[in-house]
Design a protein around this motif. Structure first.
Motif, PDB file in Angstrom:
ATOM      1  N   THR A 236      -9.155  13.141  -4.067  1.00 48.20           N
ATOM      2  CA  THR A 236      -9.234  12.063  -3.018  1.00 48.20           C
ATOM      3  C   THR A 236      -8.307  11.954  -1.787  1.00 48.20           C
ATOM      4  O   THR A 236      -8.448  11.048  -0.914  1.00 48.20           O
ATOM      5  N   ALA A 237      -7.511  12.937  -1.803  1.00 47.04           N
ATOM      6  CA  ALA A 237      -6.478  13.237  -0.783  1.00 47.04           C
ATOM      7  C   ALA A 237      -7.180  12.957   0.754  1.00 47.04           C
ATOM      8  O   ALA A 237      -6.583  12.659   1.700  1.00 47.04           O
ATOM      9  N   ASP A 238      -8.144  13.520   0.687  1.00 46.59           N
ATOM     10  CA  ASP A 238      -8.933  13.578   2.253  1.00 46.59           C
ATOM     11  C   ASP A 238      -9.632  12.282   2.685  1.00 46.59           C
ATOM     12  O   ASP A 238     -10.209  12.186   3.653  1.00 46.59           O
ATOM     13  N   VAL A 239      -9.626  11.326   1.718  1.00 50.46           N
ATOM     14  CA  VAL A 239     -10.293  10.040   2.108  1.00 50.46           C
ATOM     15  C   VAL A 239      -9.412   9.087   3.033  1.00 50.46           C
ATOM     16  O   VAL A 239      -8.463   8.913   2.565  1.00 50.46           O
ATOM     17  N   ALA A 240      -9.891   9.008   3.978  1.00 51.61           N
ATOM     18  CA  ALA A 240      -9.090   8.218   5.191  1.00 51.61           C
ATOM     19  C   ALA A 240      -8.632   6.937   5.071  1.00 51.61           C
ATOM     20  O   ALA A 240      -7.818   6.370   4.951  1.00 51.61           O
TER      21      ALA A 240
ATOM     22  N   ARG B 131     -10.123   5.159  -1.123  1.00 55.26           N
ATOM     23  CA  ARG B 131      -9.352   6.204  -1.899  1.00 55.26           C
ATOM     24  C   ARG B 131      -8.761   5.472  -3.277  1.00 55.26           C
ATOM     25  O   ARG B 131      -8.975   5.986  -4.112  1.00 55.26           O
TER      26      ARG B 131
ATOM     27  N   GLY C  29      -1.056  10.440  -3.725  1.00 57.30           N
ATOM     28  CA  GLY C  29      -1.199  11.700  -3.172  1.00 57.30           C
ATOM     29  C   GLY C  29       0.138  12.611  -3.034  1.00 57.30           C
ATOM     30  O   GLY C  29      -0.184  13.433  -2.262  1.00 57.30           O
TER      31      GLY C  29
END
Length: 195
Positions: free
Chosen positions: A72-76, A81, A137
């Motif tokens: 989920t790290a790429d969820v801005a 997130r 994260g």
């Protein structure tokens, strides 16, 4: 694997399948294909072995959920997130049902197991800091009062969500429900603080 490792694998399996209170030294030794004396030789006691097995099983869950949360790290959007993280946690309970069942069983017995209580209490701070890092994260945790407070919050949500899931998986809150509750509670507190 050697006898020590075989005992640990067997103890984890017994914890998951039978629970803490119903697991006997004979169950563990039989599952490992070793003598009863091997438990004392390698771990000192059945309880010490079961504690080690529980800690290792928690580490395995931590690595599993850490990998899911890393996805989920790429969820801005932080709210999105948050929702995805808590959905991943809820989804992890099925694969690790035995681990969560035994943890709640053990909590109910801690007043009779002072050594176990001491060991778990000692590991609690590190676990809280690890949760704080995971949910944000981060790959490393920071030992600060703020991170500890975040960890306490995440740990409390985690244990609550696990309890709901163990009682009735269909009614266990998902990430969106947890976020809504957090939003409502924090909004009410902010409104009162501004009044």
């Amino acid at each position: 694997m050697g006898n020590r490792e075989d005992l640990l694998v067997s103890a984890k399996r017994c914890l998951s399948e039978k629970g803490y209170g119903r697991t006997t030294a004979r169950d563990i030794a039989s599952g490992a294909g070793v003598s009863l004396a091997a438990i004392g030789y390698h771990y000192g006691s059945k309880d010490a072995l079961l504690v080690q097995a529980l800690i290792e099983a928690m580490g395995e869950w931590g690595r599993s959920i850490g990998a899911a949360l890393a996805g989920t790290a790429d969820v801005a959007d932080p709210k999105e997130r948050f929702v995805r993280c808590w959905d991943a946690v809820r989804d992890s309970f099925e694969a690790h049902r035995g681990l969560w069942t035994v943890q709640f069983e053990i909590v109910g017995q801690l007043s009779h197991l002072p050594e176990l209580r001491e060991q778990l209490a000692g590991a609690q701070k590190l676990g809280r800091l690890g949760l704080a890092a995971m949910f944000q994260g981060k790959t490393e945790h920071e030992d600060t009062p703020e991170e500890l407070a975040r960890g306490i919050f995440y740990q409390s949500l985690l244990l609550g969500q696990a309890a709901h899931w163990l009682i009735d998986p269909a009614q266990a809150p998902d990430g969106a429900e947890i976020l809504l509750g957090l939003t409502l509670v924090s909004g009410a507190m902010l409104d009162r603080a501004q009044a």
